[in-house]
Design an enzyme around this catalytic site. Structure first.
Site, PDB file in Angstrom:
ATOM      1  N   ASN A   1      34.488  37.736  45.379  1.00  0.00           N
ATOM      2  CA  ASN A   1      35.083  36.579  44.707  1.00  0.00           C
ATOM      3  C   ASN A   1      35.675  35.561  45.681  1.00  0.00           C
ATOM      4  OD1 ASN A   1      36.801  35.226  42.389  1.00  0.00           O
ATOM      5  ND2 ASN A   1      38.273  35.911  43.942  1.00  0.00           N
TER       6      ASN A   1
ATOM      7  N   TYR B   1      29.354  23.729  49.626  1.00  0.00           N
ATOM      8  CA  TYR B   1      29.735  24.701  48.588  1.00  0.00           C
ATOM      9  C   TYR B   1      28.522  25.062  47.727  1.00  0.00           C
ATOM     10  CZ  TYR B   1      32.565  26.556  44.676  1.00  0.00           C
ATOM     11  OH  TYR B   1      33.116  27.336  43.699  1.00  0.00           O
TER      12      TYR B   1
HETATM   13  P1  NAI Z   1      41.435  30.240  44.452  1.00  0.00           P
HETATM   14  O1  NAI Z   1      41.421  29.213  45.524  1.00  0.00           O
HETATM   15  O2  NAI Z   1      42.514  30.219  43.434  1.00  0.00           O
HETATM   16  O3  NAI Z   1      41.397  31.708  45.080  1.00  0.00           O
HETATM   17  C1  NAI Z   1      40.520  31.999  46.125  1.00  0.00           C
HETATM   18  C2  NAI Z   1      40.854  33.350  46.685  1.00  0.00           C
HETATM   19  O4  NAI Z   1      39.960  33.598  47.787  1.00  0.00           O
HETATM   20  C3  NAI Z   1      42.268  33.466  47.220  1.00  0.00           C
HETATM   21  O5  NAI Z   1      42.771  34.742  46.869  1.00  0.00           O
HETATM   22  C4  NAI Z   1      42.081  33.394  48.730  1.00  0.00           C
HETATM   23  O6  NAI Z   1      43.067  34.126  49.436  1.00  0.00           O
HETATM   24  C5  NAI Z   1      40.735  34.039  48.893  1.00  0.00           C
HETATM   25  N1  NAI Z   1      40.072  33.679  50.135  1.00  0.00           N
HETATM   26  C6  NAI Z   1      39.739  32.437  50.575  1.00  0.00           C
HETATM   27  N2  NAI Z   1      39.168  32.518  51.785  1.00  0.00           N
HETATM   28  C7  NAI Z   1      39.130  33.837  52.122  1.00  0.00           C
HETATM   29  C8  NAI Z   1      38.689  34.559  53.258  1.00  0.00           C
HETATM   30  N3  NAI Z   1      38.128  33.955  54.304  1.00  0.00           N
HETATM   31  N4  NAI Z   1      38.834  35.910  53.251  1.00  0.00           N
HETATM   32  C9  NAI Z   1      39.398  36.539  52.200  1.00  0.00           C
HETATM   33  N5  NAI Z   1      39.836  35.910  51.100  1.00  0.00           N
HETATM   34  C10 NAI Z   1      39.713  34.581  51.074  1.00  0.00           C
HETATM   35  O7  NAI Z   1      40.004  30.140  43.780  1.00  0.00           O
HETATM   36  P2  NAI Z   1      39.457  30.551  42.337  1.00  0.00           P
HETATM   37  O8  NAI Z   1      39.328  29.324  41.545  1.00  0.00           O
HETATM   38  O9  NAI Z   1      40.154  31.717  41.800  1.00  0.00           O
HETATM   39  O10 NAI Z   1      37.961  30.956  42.754  1.00  0.00           O
HETATM   40  C11 NAI Z   1      37.516  32.276  42.930  1.00  0.00           C
HETATM   41  C12 NAI Z   1      36.023  32.248  43.132  1.00  0.00           C
HETATM   42  O11 NAI Z   1      35.394  31.640  41.997  1.00  0.00           O
HETATM   43  C13 NAI Z   1      35.582  31.433  44.350  1.00  0.00           C
HETATM   44  O12 NAI Z   1      34.482  32.052  44.967  1.00  0.00           O
HETATM   45  C14 NAI Z   1      35.152  30.116  43.734  1.00  0.00           C
HETATM   46  O13 NAI Z   1      34.210  29.460  44.533  1.00  0.00           O
HETATM   47  C15 NAI Z   1      34.552  30.591  42.426  1.00  0.00           C
HETATM   48  N6  NAI Z   1      34.491  29.550  41.415  1.00  0.00           N
HETATM   49  C16 NAI Z   1      35.637  28.961  40.938  1.00  0.00           C
HETATM   50  C17 NAI Z   1      35.541  27.972  39.983  1.00  0.00           C
HETATM   51  C18 NAI Z   1      36.749  27.305  39.407  1.00  0.00           C
HETATM   52  O14 NAI Z   1      36.569  26.375  38.612  1.00  0.00           O
HETATM   53  N7  NAI Z   1      37.961  27.701  39.740  1.00  0.00           N
HETATM   54  C19 NAI Z   1      34.247  27.538  39.471  1.00  0.00           C
HETATM   55  C20 NAI Z   1      33.123  28.225  40.018  1.00  0.00           C
HETATM   56  C21 NAI Z   1      33.258  29.206  40.959  1.00  0.00           C
END
Ligand code: NAI
Length: 241
Positions: A89, A154
């Site tokens: 994730n 992305y």
């Molecule tokens: P967020 O920004 O709230 O959380 C992202 C998480 O990934 C955080 O816990 C952060 O610590 C972790 N992270 C980032 N870089 C990292 C690394 N190098 N190593 C380990 N952990 C790392 O993002 P959200 O919205 O919860 O997104 C979660 C996933 O869902 C992501 O892959 C995002 O691309 C995907 N996504 C989100 C959407 C949205 O509308 N929020 C839409 C489509 C996909």
């Protein structure tokens, strides 16, 4: 019920990853939560999960770093014995137009979102093979299905995750290991904080942004769906139809 199963969730300290960790713990799974930097947030999610009666631990691990992921998976094996579920994730955005994008912004996004998932699959595969079963879910995005102006890095990483998902599904299906992807649309998290005025929001057929719990529900479904592998499940209110 997921009792006696251990799930590894990358980026589990907030947003969608935290919702998935809580949903799995609520079904009885032990959870290993990987996070990039915010130890306090990761510990808070870990405590919420433990309060549901499971074993939960947080591990600081940059998923883009091959050796860190290897060491973290080895530590999880020591702490939990094995693992049965992997949720890739962790993800970042560094938006910008392709014509002006910095090289580092392209590399960071692909290294975290795509290579990070590979790193985790690479190191968890041995555990799953030994268990003769396992379930991998990669969190992609509708950006990976449709493309999105301002997100070439992305979108490329998220489209790449779909190819990774299908290849791994084909390789590991004979061993009883399934690999699927979820493609969320606009989900309310820190990542989309800046999107409140995005005109695309008014085009969501179901008329609202998604909640992290909507994605967690889809993850629970894919974990239980024993005859589904190599699938990409949109959780997007219909926007990418
Ligand atoms: P967020 O920004 O709230 O959380 C992202 C998480 O990934 C955080 O816990 C952060 O610590 C972790 N992270 C980032 N870089 C990292 C690394 N190098 N190593 C380990 N952990 C790392 O993002 P959200 O919205 O919860 O997104 C979660 C996933 O869902 C992501 O892959 C995002 O691309 C995907 N996504 C989100 C959407 C949205 O509308 N929020 C839409 C489509 C996909």
């Amino acid at each position: 019920m997921l009792k006696d199963q251990t799930a590894i969730i990358t980026g589990g300290s907030r947003g969608i990853g935290a919702a998935i960790a809580r949903a799995l713990a609520a079904r009885g799974a032990n959870v290993a939560i990987l996070y990039a930097g915010n130890a306090q947030a990761a510990e808070a999610v870990s405590i919420q999960c433990a309060d549901l009666g499971v074993t939960a631990r947080a591990y600081r691990c940059n998923v883009a770093d091959y050796s860190q992921t290897r060491e973290t998976v080895a530590q999880i094996k020591k702490d939990f014995g094995t693992a049965h579920i992997l949720i890739n994730n962790a993800g970042i955005t560094r938006d910008g137009l392709a014509a002006m994008m910095k090289e580092a912004d392209f590399d960071d996004v692909v290294d975290t979102n795509l290579k990070g998932a590979f790193n985790m699959i690479r190191h968890c595969a041995g555990l799953f093979l030994r268990n003769r079963g396992g379930c991998i879910i990669n969190i992609s995005s509708v950006s990976g299905l449709m493309g999105n102006a301002g997100q070439c890095n992305y979108s490329a990483s998220k489209a790449g995750l779909i190819g990774l998902t299908k290849s791994v599904a084909k390789e590991l299906a004979p061993k009883g290991i399934r690999c699927n992807a979820i493609a969320p649309g606009f989900i309310q998290t820190d990542m989309t904080d800046s999107q409140a005025e995005n005109p695309l929001l008014s085009m969501i057929p179901l008329g609202r942004m998604g909640k992290p719990e909507d994605v967690a529900e889809a993850a629970l479904y894919l974990i239980s769906a024993n005859y589904i592998t190599g699938e990409v499940l949109r959780v997007d209110g219909g926007i990418a139809m």
